[in-house]
Design a protein around this motif. Structure first.
Motif, PDB file in Angstrom:
ATOM      1  N   SER A 215       0.856  -1.181   0.000  1.00 42.44           N
ATOM      2  CA  SER A 215       0.000   0.000   0.000  1.00 42.44           C
ATOM      3  C   SER A 215       0.889   1.227   0.000  1.00 42.44           C
ATOM      4  CB  SER A 215      -0.933   0.022   1.216  1.00 42.44           C
ATOM      5  OG  SER A 215      -0.192   0.148   2.417  1.00 42.44           O
ATOM      6  N   SER A 216       0.356   2.346  -0.520  1.00 38.81           N
ATOM      7  CA  SER A 216       1.170   3.540  -0.613  1.00 38.81           C
ATOM      8  C   SER A 216       0.309   4.793  -0.575  1.00 38.81           C
ATOM      9  CB  SER A 216       1.976   3.516  -1.924  1.00 38.81           C
ATOM     10  OG  SER A 216       2.821   4.649  -2.016  1.00 38.81           O
ATOM     11  N   PHE A 217       0.893   5.863   0.003  1.00 40.13           N
ATOM     12  CA  PHE A 217       0.242   7.167   0.050  1.00 40.13           C
ATOM     13  C   PHE A 217       1.275   8.221  -0.336  1.00 40.13           C
ATOM     14  CE2 PHE A 217      -1.584   4.397   3.232  1.00 40.13           C
ATOM     15  CZ  PHE A 217      -2.950   4.471   2.953  1.00 40.13           C
ATOM     16  N   SER A 219       1.704  12.373  -2.682  1.00 35.55           N
ATOM     17  CA  SER A 219       1.148  13.291  -3.671  1.00 35.55           C
ATOM     18  C   SER A 219       2.185  14.332  -4.065  1.00 35.55           C
ATOM     19  CB  SER A 219      -0.082  14.004  -3.093  1.00 35.55           C
ATOM     20  OG  SER A 219       0.312  14.858  -2.016  1.00 35.55           O
ATOM     21  N   GLN A 301       6.182  10.566  -0.320  1.00 38.24           N
ATOM     22  CA  GLN A 301       5.480   9.295  -0.494  1.00 38.24           C
ATOM     23  C   GLN A 301       5.923   8.300   0.568  1.00 38.24           C
ATOM     24  OE1 GLN A 301       5.626   7.868  -4.520  1.00 38.24           O
ATOM     25  NE2 GLN A 301       4.407   6.042  -4.133  1.00 38.24           N
ATOM     26  N   SER A 410      -1.669   1.491  -5.880  1.00 42.50           N
ATOM     27  CA  SER A 410      -2.254   1.707  -4.561  1.00 42.50           C
ATOM     28  C   SER A 410      -2.395   3.188  -4.248  1.00 42.50           C
ATOM     29  CB  SER A 410      -1.401   1.029  -3.490  1.00 42.50           C
ATOM     30  OG  SER A 410      -1.821   1.397  -2.196  1.00 42.50           O
ATOM     31  N   ARG A 411      -1.339   3.955  -4.520  1.00 43.76           N
ATOM     32  CA  ARG A 411      -1.365   5.390  -4.222  1.00 43.76           C
ATOM     33  C   ARG A 411      -2.461   6.105  -4.992  1.00 43.76           C
ATOM     34  NH1 ARG A 411       0.481  10.219  -6.159  1.00 43.76           N
ATOM     35  NH2 ARG A 411       1.301   9.288  -8.083  1.00 43.76           N
ATOM     36  N   GLY A 414      -6.047   4.233  -3.829  1.00 43.40           N
ATOM     37  CA  GLY A 414      -6.403   4.118  -2.418  1.00 43.40           C
ATOM     38  C   GLY A 414      -6.721   2.710  -1.967  1.00 43.40           C
TER      39      GLY A 414
END
Length: 420
Positions: A215-217, A219, A301, A410-411, A414
């Motif tokens: 999973s990744s977040f 921007s 990230q 994933s990023r 979501g």
């Protein structure tokens, strides 16, 4: 080191170089140091000054200097391998053309621009029994080799978790990922892949396992038009003094005052570096305000992984820092390892002992602490000793690319990606 080719009577590996930029020039120092092992016979680059400078260094005849790799492949030269150090959007086609010609490949990372392209190169090479080495040079770095050695020794038990951070350095980010060549994902790759496929590769190498969940977040949080200071110009040289003099992202300060990140600006014989810099600031992409660029890659990230052997990995990209290093913490069942590329600390739980390894001298050595040259040596050895398995074989490197592309999925969407 294995037996010198000259002493063993083996001819040096004949190789052509596609892309005469900074990375190629670093790797080719191996040929300068070991001409009996590696023979450069052709060079390809569309930029005249780069093509001639590197060709002159290796006495390449005019007929073996090519501006276009299509012309190079049409020449059907007698070679064993090609080194591909082109921009990322020019990896896939020349790699597939090299495979079609039966050439082995040393390929700058990342492999290509999509997982499908990466797999096509790997499958094509396997079908023709060709070797493809990917330039994950950190697997050859003395500091990371020591971490791997300690893990593999078993003295600290089994790996439970890995926390890893890449501090990229603000100047590197504004130069390469805001103003420069890696600023748009469709032109090269997302930042995670362009800059940090190394790091995902390291984490999986340390964990000793493939990944099963990611999973990744992240921007593009800061470097966009809405954050441009009121009254600022589109170019730093046109910006009011009261704004430019306080801006931490000033191109004038970076290139003209501090003289950083200027080595890759091409300087024609009739010009000086300062003339080139002045022209760039006035007309080129590197003179733009960071809030007036066409960049679209992330500036921060995080990535979370779970491997098949239940190791958890947390990885963070940090662009807003003056550091230019990697921080790593490996937690094991009987001890822990922490380090910042200069100092490595190993602690054992029961014994309550602490061992410290100093790598500060390595940080000042050229060629990524010598790892660039060791990577080339490993590739050359694999071509001469078929029992030798390259440390960065494409079939191993595919896993890090699979994870990186899944992390981007994933990023953007979501979701947690389950890898099969």
């Amino acid at each position: 080191m294995y037996t010198s080719f000259s002493k063993s009577g083996i001819d040096p590996v004949k190789i052509a170089v596609i892309g005469a930029g900074n990375r190629a020039r670093k790797y080719l120092e191996y040929a300068v140091m070991h001409p009996d092992e590696l023979n450069i016979v052709a060079i390809v680059d569309p930029v005249e000054i780069r093509l001639d400078q590197l060709s002159d260094k290796f006495n390449i005849p005019s007929e073996n200097r090519f501006h276009d790799y299509h012309d190079f492949f049409k020449a059907n030269l007698d070679l064993e391998a090609v080194m591909i150090c082109t921009p990322e959007d020019k990896h896939f086609e020349p790699a597939m053309m090299a495979i079609d010609k039966g050439y082995n490949i040393l390929l700058e990372k990342p492999i290509a621009q999509t997982l499908e392209q990466c797999e096509a190169i790997a499958n094509g090479a396997r079908a023709k029994n060709l070797k493809v080495g990917v330039c994950h040079v950190l697997r050859f770095h003395p500091y990371f080799l020591k971490i791997k050695e300690i893990i593999d020794s078993g003295e600290l038990g089994s790996v439970i978790s890995i926390n890893h951070t890449a501090d990229i350095n603000l100047d590197r980010v504004t130069h390469g990922f805001v103003r420069g060549s890696w600023s748009r994902a469709e032109r090269t790759n997302p930042m995670l892949i362009s800059k940090c496929s190394h790091d995902i590769d390291l984490a999986l190498w340390m964990a000793g396992s493939k990944c099963k969940k990611v999973s990744s977040f992240g921007s593009l949080r800061w470097f966009k038009a809405e954050h441009k200071p009121k009254g600022a110009a589109d170019r730093c040289i046109h910006c009011p003094d009261n704004i430019e003099s306080k801006c931490p992202y000033s191109a004038i300060d970076l290139y003209k005052v501090r003289r950083d990140w200027i080595a890759n600006f091409d300087v024609p014989e009739e010009s000086t570096l300062d003339e080139v810099l002045d022209k760039e600031l006035a007309q080129g992409p590197y003179g733009r305000c960071v809030f007036s660029c066409d960049n679209n890659v992330t500036d921060h990230q995080v990535v979370n992984l779970e491997t098949e052997n239940e190791v958890t990995v947390s990885f963070a990209i940090n662009a807003f820092t003056l550091n230019d290093c990697r921080f790593t913490q490996v937690n094991l069942t009987h001890g822990e390892i922490t380090g910042d590329e200069k100092r490595l600390v190993v602690r054992k739980f029961r014994e309550r002992t602490t061992d410290t390894y100093d790598f500060s001298h390595v940080a000042h050595l050229p060629f990524h602490g010598g790892s660039d040259l060791k990577l080339v040596a490993d590739f050359v050895k694999a071509l001469r000793d078929h029992s030798h398995k390259m440390r960065t074989d494409i079939h191993d490197s595919l896993e890090s690319h699979r994870v990186c592309y899944a992390a981007e999925d994933s990023r953007l969407n979501g979701t947690t990606i389950i890898l099969k």
